[in-house]
Scaffold this active site. Structure first.
Site, PDB file in Angstrom:
ATOM      1  N   ASN A 389       3.283   3.187  -8.615  1.00  0.00           N
ATOM      2  CA  ASN A 389       2.835   2.613 -10.084  1.00  0.00           C
ATOM      3  C   ASN A 389       2.982   1.171 -10.188  1.00  0.00           C
ATOM      4  O   ASN A 389       1.845   0.548 -10.327  1.00  0.00           O
ATOM      5  CB  ASN A 389       4.254   3.247 -10.730  1.00  0.00           C
ATOM      6  N   ASP A 390       4.004   0.495  -9.858  1.00  0.00           N
ATOM      7  CA  ASP A 390       3.907  -0.788 -10.079  1.00  0.00           C
ATOM      8  C   ASP A 390       3.047  -1.786  -9.197  1.00  0.00           C
ATOM      9  O   ASP A 390       2.562  -2.801  -9.297  1.00  0.00           O
ATOM     10  CB  ASP A 390       5.267  -1.533 -10.179  1.00  0.00           C
ATOM     11  N   VAL A 391       2.968  -1.279  -7.800  1.00  0.00           N
ATOM     12  CA  VAL A 391       2.296  -1.966  -6.732  1.00  0.00           C
ATOM     13  C   VAL A 391       0.629  -1.839  -7.041  1.00  0.00           C
ATOM     14  O   VAL A 391      -0.113  -2.358  -6.216  1.00  0.00           O
ATOM     15  CB  VAL A 391       2.547  -1.129  -5.488  1.00  0.00           C
ATOM     16  N   VAL A 392       0.211  -0.960  -8.110  1.00  0.00           N
ATOM     17  CA  VAL A 392      -1.098  -0.949  -8.336  1.00  0.00           C
ATOM     18  C   VAL A 392      -1.515  -1.725  -9.769  1.00  0.00           C
ATOM     19  O   VAL A 392      -2.313  -1.437 -10.327  1.00  0.00           O
ATOM     20  CB  VAL A 392      -1.749   0.276  -8.171  1.00  0.00           C
TER      21      VAL A 392
END
Length: 464
Positions: A389-392
């Protein structure tokens, strides 16, 4: 020097070298098995060497404690699945730190009962050993609870929380200094112990489950420091070496993890990162998204030339790594180049994704770190995101108001087509919406990752 004395000292030297080599080899998946074996041999030699020391005059209680430890550790290792490696790691930190703290407690009361004079240096080592041991124990148990979702994974905060935590720590440190400077009343050490245990619990409460990779690495450092302090208190060089190496490696790893998230230790420990921002959630519900079926995904993947897979915690929860291996094999047979992009903080502990993919026998040479794989996304026909999620989230590059602004991310939005397997549109641990999901080139594949990947594999044979 007696023959036994020479044997245990030689065992200690070899054990110390084995521990150092173990950490060196564990830094690469190719040599990780060798590293594990080296560490096991080193610890075995350390135990044997300790049992040969002349101070050991009775083995009854030692054997009983070893049986109890084996009775706890063996079932845990057997029953906990690979997806629960972070939880198992947290528990191992808890047990190791508790052992160090109990040794420090026993030494303190031994000195008090016998009236043996204690130097300020030795008492200082005991104080550091016990405070770090006890707070690491309860903090690790809390981390286990959050990872296992026994304790709510969201940050639990209240007004003035950081002030309360720091005051409790300051009181504990003050009591510790008092014990170092002069003999203290009988109530001081139990109070010191209680405050240390309480601080460990309160330290983890305001930390969200998504920050557990950094927290686990930091707790590893604390446990190592407690072990090193125990070595000074017991005048045991092997404990000093092993503890110092462990503390340093854990701290360095914590720094790497914080750098990967573009955040500081203070922000991780006191920032209550991960509270869902309701305004973003409401706004997200009104945005249109493009969804696709397994048949659509199979058609796109089967006609691609290059596919980059981005695994995340959702893959671990669904235990989709074996189905992902089937998909990789099926695509490779069709001449599709398949690579994997690993973000440093993907999952819930450092290397979590690597462990799960290795369990599914996905070749090491297909796993690439963020810095190495990011330039390849622009040439990829498909970026397949599974549970990340947040890492992309592209907002990390340009939205200065975003809590993840400045965090290095995987450049999946630069691929020709992006497919995201996700159960729902719920935000990740940062509590913010992901603008990747609303891009024109993104297709949302809603469902359980394991089931959805399995459906794609079934549809691939029908693709021309």
């Amino acid at each position: 020097m007696s023959e036994a004395g020479g044997v245990w000292q030689a065992a200690y030297i070899v054990a110390a070298l084995s521990v150092v080599l173990s950490l060196k080899w564990l830094s690469s998946p190719v040599t990780a098995r060798r590293g594990v074996l080296s560490g096991e041999i080193g610890l075995l030699l350390a135990v044997v060497g300790t049992l040969l020391r002349h101070e050991v005059i009775s083995y009854e209680w030692i054997l009983i404690s070893m049986a109890v430890g084996a009775g706890i550790g063996a079932p845990l290792a057997y029953l906990m699945p690979m997806t629960a490696v972070p939880q198992l790691t947290a528990l191992s930190h808890a047990f190791g730190a508790l052992a160090a703290a109990l040794v420090g407690t026993a030494e303190y009361y031994r000195y008090a009962a016998t009236g043996t004079p204690v130097t300020g240096f030795t008492m200082g080592a005991l104080v550091i050993e016990t405070v770090l041991g006890y707070l690491t124990c309860t903090a690790s148990v809390m981390a286990f609870g959050k990872l296992q979702e026994i304790v709510p994974t969201r940050p639990m905060t209240y007004r003035g929380q950081n002030v309360v935590n720091l005051v409790l720590l300051a009181i504990a440190v003050g009591l510790g200094v008092w014990m170092i400077v002069e003999p203290t009343p009988a109530w001081v050490f139990p109070a010191f112990t209680g405050l240390s245990l309480l601080f460990g619990v309160l330290l983890i409460l305001p930390i969200g489950g998504g920050d557990m990779p950094t927290v686990i690495a930091l707790l590893n450092s604390y446990a190592g420091a407690a072990c090193a302090a125990m070595g000074f208190a017991l005048e045991n060089r092997l404990l000093i070496i092993a503890g110092a190496v462990n503390a340093a490696s854990g701290f360095i790893l914590s720094v790497i993890m914080c750098k990967a998230m573009n955040r500081s230790f203070a922000n991780v420990l006191f920032g209550a990162f991960g509270q869902v921002q309701t305004t973003n959630a409401v706004a997200a519900s009104t945005k249109p998204v493009r969804s696709a079926t397994p048949e659509d995904a199979a058609q796109i993947l089967g006609s691609a030339r290059k596919v980059i897979v981005v695994p995340g915690y959702g893959m671990a929860v669904a235990q989709a790594q074996h189905k992902l291996r089937e998909l990789t094999d099926a695509l490779t047979k069709r001449g599709v180049e398949v690579q994997f992009a690993i973000h440093p903080v993907a999952g819930r502990m450092p290397g979590h994704m690597n462990v799960l993919l290795a369990e599914a026998d996905i070749p090491y040479d297909k796993l690439h770190e963020m810095e190495d794989i990011n330039p390849d996304f622009a040439e990829a026909d498909v970026a397949l995101v599974i549970g990340a999620n947040d890492v992309v989230n592209p907002a990390a590059r340009h939205d200065v108001n975003s809590p993840i602004y400045g965090m290095p991310i995987l450049d999946v939005d630069k691929a020709h087509t992006v497919m995201v397997i996700k159960r729902s549109m719920n935000p990740g641990f940062a509590g913010i919406d992901n603008e990747l999901y609303y891009m024109d080139r993104t297709l949302m594949l809603f469902g359980d990752a394991k089931s959805f990947v399995g459906e794609i594999v079934k549809e691939l044979p029908a693709v021309a």
